[in-house]
Design an enzyme around this catalytic site. Sequence first.
Site, short mmCIF file in Angstrom:
data_model
loop_
_atom_site.label_atom_id
_atom_site.label_comp_id
_atom_site.label_asym_id
_atom_site.label_seq_id
_atom_site.Cartn_x
_atom_site.Cartn_y
_atom_site.Cartn_z
N HIS A 1 -10.60 -3.21 10.94
CA HIS A 1 -11.24 -3.05 9.75
C HIS A 1 -12.42 -2.18 9.57
O HIS A 1 -13.39 -2.25 8.73
CB HIS A 1 -11.66 -4.41 8.80
CG HIS A 1 -10.73 -5.40 8.35
ND1 HIS A 1 -9.40 -5.41 9.01
CD2 HIS A 1 -10.54 -5.82 7.13
CE1 HIS A 1 -8.78 -6.19 8.14
NE2 HIS A 1 -9.34 -6.51 7.10
N GLU B 1 0.91 -1.20 0.04
CA GLU B 1 -0.14 -0.05 0.08
C GLU B 1 0.84 1.32 0.00
O GLU B 1 0.55 2.38 -0.53
CB GLU B 1 -0.96 -0.08 1.36
CG GLU B 1 -2.22 -0.89 1.06
CD GLU B 1 -1.81 -2.32 1.85
OE1 GLU B 1 -0.53 -2.32 2.22
OE2 GLU B 1 -2.36 -3.40 1.46
N PHE C 1 -4.39 4.32 7.69
CA PHE C 1 -3.32 4.80 8.68
C PHE C 1 -2.00 4.28 8.17
O PHE C 1 -1.04 5.11 8.44
CB PHE C 1 -3.70 4.24 10.02
CG PHE C 1 -5.07 4.42 10.69
CD1 PHE C 1 -5.53 5.91 10.70
CD2 PHE C 1 -5.76 3.27 11.32
CE1 PHE C 1 -6.70 6.13 11.12
CE2 PHE C 1 -6.90 3.84 11.76
CZ PHE C 1 -7.32 4.91 11.98
N GLN D 1 -9.04 -1.36 -0.01
CA GLN D 1 -10.12 -2.18 0.41
C GLN D 1 -10.66 -2.00 1.89
O GLN D 1 -11.89 -2.40 2.32
CB GLN D 1 -9.82 -3.45 0.28
CG GLN D 1 -9.94 -4.08 -1.30
CD GLN D 1 -9.51 -5.48 -1.28
OE1 GLN D 1 -9.10 -6.30 -0.26
NE2 GLN D 1 -8.89 -6.02 -2.50
#
Lengths: 321, 322
Positions: A128, A58, A86, A80
């Site tokens: 999540h 990422e 973060f 996703q």
Amino acid sequence: MTKLSYAKGLNRALADELARDPAVCVFGEDVGAGLAGLTPGLQARFGADRVVDTPLSEQAFTSLALGAALAGMRPVVEFQIPSLLFLVFEQIANQAHKISLMTGGQITAPVTYVVPGSGSRDGWAGQHSDHPYSLFAHVGVKTLLPATPADAYGLLVSAIRDPDPVVLFAPAGALAVREDVTTELVPVPIGSARIHRPGEDVTVVAAGALVYDALAVAEELAGQISVEVFDPRTVYPFDWAALSASVARTGRLVVADDSNRMCGFGAEVITGVVERGAPLRTAPRRVTRPDGAVLPFALGLDRALQPSRDQLRDAVRAVMF
Amino acid sequence: MTESTPAGLYRGMRLIRAFEETALSLVRSGEIVGGIHPYIGQEAVAVGVCAALRPDDQLTSTHRGHGHVLAKGADPRRMLAELAGRESGLNRGRGGSMHAADLSLGVLGANGIVGAGAPIAAGAAWAALRQGLDRVVVTFFGDGALNQGVLLEAMNLAALWRLPVLFVCENNGYATTLSVQAGVAGSALARAAAFGIPAEAVDGMDVEAVRLATERAVERARSGAGPSFLECRTYRFEGHHTMERRVRLNYRSAEEIDSWRRRDPLERCDPGAGQRAVIDREVGELMAEAVEFALNGAHPDPAGALDHLYADGLLPRAGVPT
């Protein structure tokens, strides 16, 4: 008249912009397969070199998109999982956001970051389930939080065309929403609010999926309390003029904000209204996640920490007196 | 752009050396606030690499970036004005020493976060492929970046997608005060090898060796064969940052510093008969002019402190409401 789903609204915005501007491209994990619902069909239509499946890197692909933007492209980066923001806060807040000012305006970074499914998704637990729009508004990145399928379309188009970095949060709680679309889909200007339901007694500021809770509460209280449902659509920059006008009419304010309470978006909205000297008849209220909330797994615990309709109804009643 | 003739290479290094010495004196006199990360000692790397580039090639620079930006062709007058925080600086006084950059020369920013430039370079290289351009993008970083995950992620992407990127590791032996021996398991070259990226170690105190190695890597990238990795073994003669002059640190021995100073890249470069004095004088005059230019430049108007934050002219609210 056709039914448009929220996810399809985003998908159409992306398809239209890919078709319109050859500089637009998409990076993300599983975007070829369309796993997150944003990109189905796009790789087949536009090619794997414009809708690019990335490895699980990422930080690198977020800054790779920045490098591509500096070289003339208009990348869209998909994440996703909201909490991945973060991980790439460095690349967005410290790199993309700062390059224009730090270079004295020599260059800008037109990158769009999209999170299709921000906030709790029921049962996805602590890492999540974040909804970090307050964080990006705080650092000054343009931050969008559309509630409806047509606004999702219109704001994503505007984000891609914008010369600066923009983060668009698609709330998990709104992804399943479908709406009748009677008019042609059009870009929605960044920084412009929308009143979903006019009212006379209380202004309820609600963003993202909380718009639907605010509408339900307004309907429930109809006849007793006339609630105006104010959807900023853009968290930053915020449409202060529209909110001031609304509060000037109603004289009462409640903010529903799916952020943690401390230093959250709701605090800023209330402060912004108070600072402007709005003629509030009662003390404003806000409904938020608690300070420092981490969403636990068990559904009852997860729900216990999110702003609820009950809390919102109570807050609306409270500001009436 | 740096010329690849012996005189051009020497001139490029002399310019950086003189610029840094001037900057050091302006730090001492208080004209430059915040200090600098001096490039003195490492000049052969920036000059050798940039001498092998075309004007349309691009690079990402670092916190120790003055050398890279000057070697790519930046005007030393506007560069010095930037360090002095003037409106006439490259970044209109908004960047300073760590971020001074001339984007029109293909410098895609000088980065204050170690390793952060590598994925940006990879992205510009990806765009070049998409746009059908045969430009190459160089990313400079130090040995400290060898332990940054984002550098390794960027190397993976560059190798995977055969991007025209040249990874240039300026191994000056220390990440601030931490020696390479104490900070790096394995080696720079082995990290490149793990991704199948061709890598070579170069004497970073020999400008011609750096230039030739870069030429090979650039040719490879331009031909579509993908990234390369150069480890330039070099040394900074000064401290990590000018604040080291105030806080006495004891992480390098005097003998070690002396042994590297005896390999001074400027002394080892022969610009041609009679050229050294001519170039030194010419660069000296240029720097005198640069000081004049920098210190006579206007300070930016505080009312414009947030200018250029947004490209669309969005004006953020002030800290104190009016």
